[in-house]
Design an enzyme around this catalytic site. Sequence first.
Site, PDB file in Angstrom:
ATOM      1  N   ASN A   7       0.882  -1.173   0.000  1.00 12.92           N
ATOM      2  CA  ASN A   7       0.000   0.000   0.000  1.00 12.92           C
ATOM      3  C   ASN A   7       0.920   1.223   0.000  1.00 12.92           C
ATOM      4  OD1 ASN A   7      -1.738   2.074   0.516  1.00 12.92           O
ATOM      5  ND2 ASN A   7      -2.647   1.164   2.358  1.00 12.92           N
ATOM      6  N   LYS A  14       3.239   0.803   3.180  1.00 14.23           N
ATOM      7  CA  LYS A  14       2.955  -0.261   4.150  1.00 14.23           C
ATOM      8  C   LYS A  14       3.026  -1.591   3.413  1.00 14.23           C
ATOM      9  CE  LYS A  14      -0.300   2.562   6.703  1.00 14.23           C
ATOM     10  NZ  LYS A  14      -1.705   2.896   6.701  1.00 14.23           N
ATOM     11  N   ARG A  90      -2.504  -2.079  -3.525  1.00 12.18           N
ATOM     12  CA  ARG A  90      -3.686  -1.250  -3.342  1.00 12.18           C
ATOM     13  C   ARG A  90      -3.603  -0.087  -4.338  1.00 12.18           C
ATOM     14  NH1 ARG A  90      -4.831   3.369   1.028  1.00 12.18           N
ATOM     15  NH2 ARG A  90      -7.009   3.691   0.533  1.00 12.18           N
ATOM     16  N   HIS A 179     -12.726   3.073   0.128  1.00 12.63           N
ATOM     17  CA  HIS A 179     -12.727   2.001   1.139  1.00 12.63           C
ATOM     18  C   HIS A 179     -13.438   0.750   0.602  1.00 12.63           C
ATOM     19  CE1 HIS A 179     -12.857   5.373   4.401  1.00 12.63           C
ATOM     20  NE2 HIS A 179     -11.599   4.949   4.260  1.00 12.63           N
ATOM     21  N   GLY A 209     -13.054   5.112  10.435  1.00 15.90           N
ATOM     22  CA  GLY A 209     -11.651   5.276  10.800  1.00 15.90           C
ATOM     23  C   GLY A 209     -11.349   6.756  10.741  1.00 15.90           C
ATOM     24  N   GLY A 211     -10.431   8.306   8.080  1.00 14.31           N
ATOM     25  CA  GLY A 211     -11.359   8.535   6.968  1.00 14.31           C
ATOM     26  C   GLY A 211     -12.552   7.625   7.239  1.00 14.31           C
ATOM     27  N   ARG A 240     -11.601  15.852   7.948  1.00  9.68           N
ATOM     28  CA  ARG A 240     -12.371  16.235   6.751  1.00  9.68           C
ATOM     29  C   ARG A 240     -13.799  16.601   7.134  1.00  9.68           C
ATOM     30  NH1 ARG A 240     -11.042  10.876   3.473  1.00  9.68           N
ATOM     31  NH2 ARG A 240      -9.053  10.661   4.537  1.00  9.68           N
ATOM     32  N   ASN A 335     -13.526   0.016  17.985  1.00 12.81           N
ATOM     33  CA  ASN A 335     -13.032   0.270  19.351  1.00 12.81           C
ATOM     34  C   ASN A 335     -13.808   1.265  20.200  1.00 12.81           C
ATOM     35  OD1 ASN A 335     -10.498  -1.340  19.327  1.00 12.81           O
ATOM     36  ND2 ASN A 335     -10.053  -0.016  17.576  1.00 12.81           N
ATOM     37  N   GLU A 385      -7.962  -5.067   5.266  1.00 11.47           N
ATOM     38  CA  GLU A 385      -7.814  -4.747   3.846  1.00 11.47           C
ATOM     39  C   GLU A 385      -6.659  -5.510   3.210  1.00 11.47           C
ATOM     40  OE1 GLU A 385      -8.403  -0.628   5.199  1.00 11.47           O
ATOM     41  OE2 GLU A 385      -9.206  -0.249   3.210  1.00 11.47           O
TER      42      GLU A 385
HETATM   43  P1  ADP Z   1      -7.178   5.091   8.855  1.00 12.01           P
HETATM   44  O1  ADP Z   1      -6.863   3.771   8.186  1.00 12.01           O
HETATM   45  O2  ADP Z   1      -8.143   5.949   8.079  1.00 12.01           O
HETATM   46  O3  ADP Z   1      -6.002   5.827   9.392  1.00 12.01           O
HETATM   47  P2  ADP Z   1      -8.124   3.532  11.118  1.00 12.01           P
HETATM   48  O4  ADP Z   1      -9.210   2.616  10.713  1.00 12.01           O
HETATM   49  O5  ADP Z   1      -6.794   2.951  11.441  1.00 12.01           O
HETATM   50  O6  ADP Z   1      -8.050   4.743  10.111  1.00 12.01           O
HETATM   51  O7  ADP Z   1      -8.656   4.342  12.390  1.00 12.01           O
HETATM   52  C1  ADP Z   1      -7.859   5.270  13.037  1.00 12.01           C
HETATM   53  C2  ADP Z   1      -8.708   5.999  14.060  1.00 12.01           C
HETATM   54  O8  ADP Z   1      -9.428   5.064  14.866  1.00 12.01           O
HETATM   55  C3  ADP Z   1      -7.893   6.812  15.050  1.00 12.01           C
HETATM   56  O9  ADP Z   1      -7.690   8.113  14.573  1.00 12.01           O
HETATM   57  C4  ADP Z   1      -8.785   6.816  16.272  1.00 12.01           C
HETATM   58  O10 ADP Z   1      -9.719   7.884  16.165  1.00 12.01           O
HETATM   59  C5  ADP Z   1      -9.532   5.519  16.200  1.00 12.01           C
HETATM   60  N1  ADP Z   1      -9.008   4.468  17.077  1.00 12.01           N
HETATM   61  C6  ADP Z   1      -8.128   3.497  16.766  1.00 12.01           C
HETATM   62  N2  ADP Z   1      -7.902   2.692  17.826  1.00 12.01           N
HETATM   63  C7  ADP Z   1      -8.664   3.163  18.838  1.00 12.01           C
HETATM   64  C8  ADP Z   1      -8.887   2.781  20.199  1.00 12.01           C
HETATM   65  N3  ADP Z   1      -8.276   1.737  20.745  1.00 12.01           N
HETATM   66  N4  ADP Z   1      -9.736   3.532  20.931  1.00 12.01           N
HETATM   67  C9  ADP Z   1     -10.373   4.588  20.390  1.00 12.01           C
HETATM   68  N5  ADP Z   1     -10.210   5.008  19.130  1.00 12.01           N
HETATM   69  C10 ADP Z   1      -9.375   4.308  18.355  1.00 12.01           C
END
Ligand code: ADP
Length: 397
Positions: A7, A14, A90, A179, A209, A211, A240, A335, A385
Amino acid sequence: MNVLVINCGSSSLKYQLIDSVSESVKAKGLCERIGIDGRLVYQKAGGEKEITEAAMPTHKQAISLVIEALVNPKSGAIGSLDEIDAVGHRVVHGGEKFASSVLLTDEVLAAIEECNDLAPLHNPANLIGINACRELMPSVPMVGVFDTAFHQTMPKKAYLYGLPYEYYEKYKVRRYGFHGTSHSFVSKRTAEFLGLDLKQSKIIVAHLGNGASVSAVKNGACVDTSMGLTPLEGLVMGTRSGDIDPAIMEYIAKKEDLDIEGVMEVLNKKSGVSGMTRGGSSDFRDLQEEIKAGNELAATAVDVFCYRVAKYIGAYTAAMNGVDAIAFTAGIGENVALVRRKVCEYLGYLGVSIDEERNEKTFGEETVLSTDPSGVKVCVIPTNEELAIARETVALL
Ligand code: ADP
């Protein structure tokens, strides 16, 4: 088969090496600060994370370092390069050209390049990664897996904007959605996990996430999704804005004396829950702490975030004339119990009811949250993914 999943971003990359039979991760990591100074993170399954500062002026050098780490006699996951059977890449934007994954040939790369205008931050970087891998592993088959592909089944009524039709014809201005690999993976897994027949089901996936997007998956095919021409549309995200009145752009440009690039920078990088908390953290771990500490702006930002998710779920229930299951996924969806609870509170009219205690205890694990009598099943399905890309790669080969 060993599949290397890549990716590639503009300054980071990654990777995961996945055994496609056991579906286990043999090694994973990332290259950061490519073209700046360079840092390689490498972790073999069951091993410690190794971090090496290493010059990587180009993506090709970064991938060379990844390969060196993978075949390193001491800590490598494989004996030689010959053990990499395929590479899955990706690719963010496939435009209308790609409705599924494809073997990366010269013609396909040219077609991906034609989509560069639609994703100027992502597609050129994806192509650089693909070309670097092709140079280093010329005999290894490579597959492109597109973020947009899964959404290509959307009907015209869902993907057309209320704009002059020529913009669609001339510039391909339409909803694409992103996504897609995650929405596809999670909707399939939701059906399996809940014992539903995917081909006769109405599933809403909330990928929350940094995004974030929601999609409506009817009988296994995407019929609508909240991101649009770009990943800016739809939900309120980390930084965003998501949906806004388009006239706000002109209004803010005049008030703040910004040009169009300046306004776009605000909408992409200075808005969302971060902007709503006066430039605070976009991370929900921090937001939850702020709420506990009495920060009212943080509480409001999370309310706005959840309200928007619930509105999209309502809209997609209408789009599918019903919903059997709602799946929460990605960092926040997997989470943050508070977000899931608040979203589900809006959905009582659909008969949604979740087990509070189970919700509070669920972090990143496949879990049914809905109570037995709930009219709609609600679950958490962790997204993966990389595994989805590896599966697509193997299926295509
Ligand atoms: P992306 O791939 O778009 O960076 P992710 O799916 O990895 O996003 O999600 C990242 C976001 O998820 C973090 O910015 C945070 O807001 C939230 N997050 C991740 N782990 C935790 C957790 N253990 N507790 C609370 N929020 C979490």
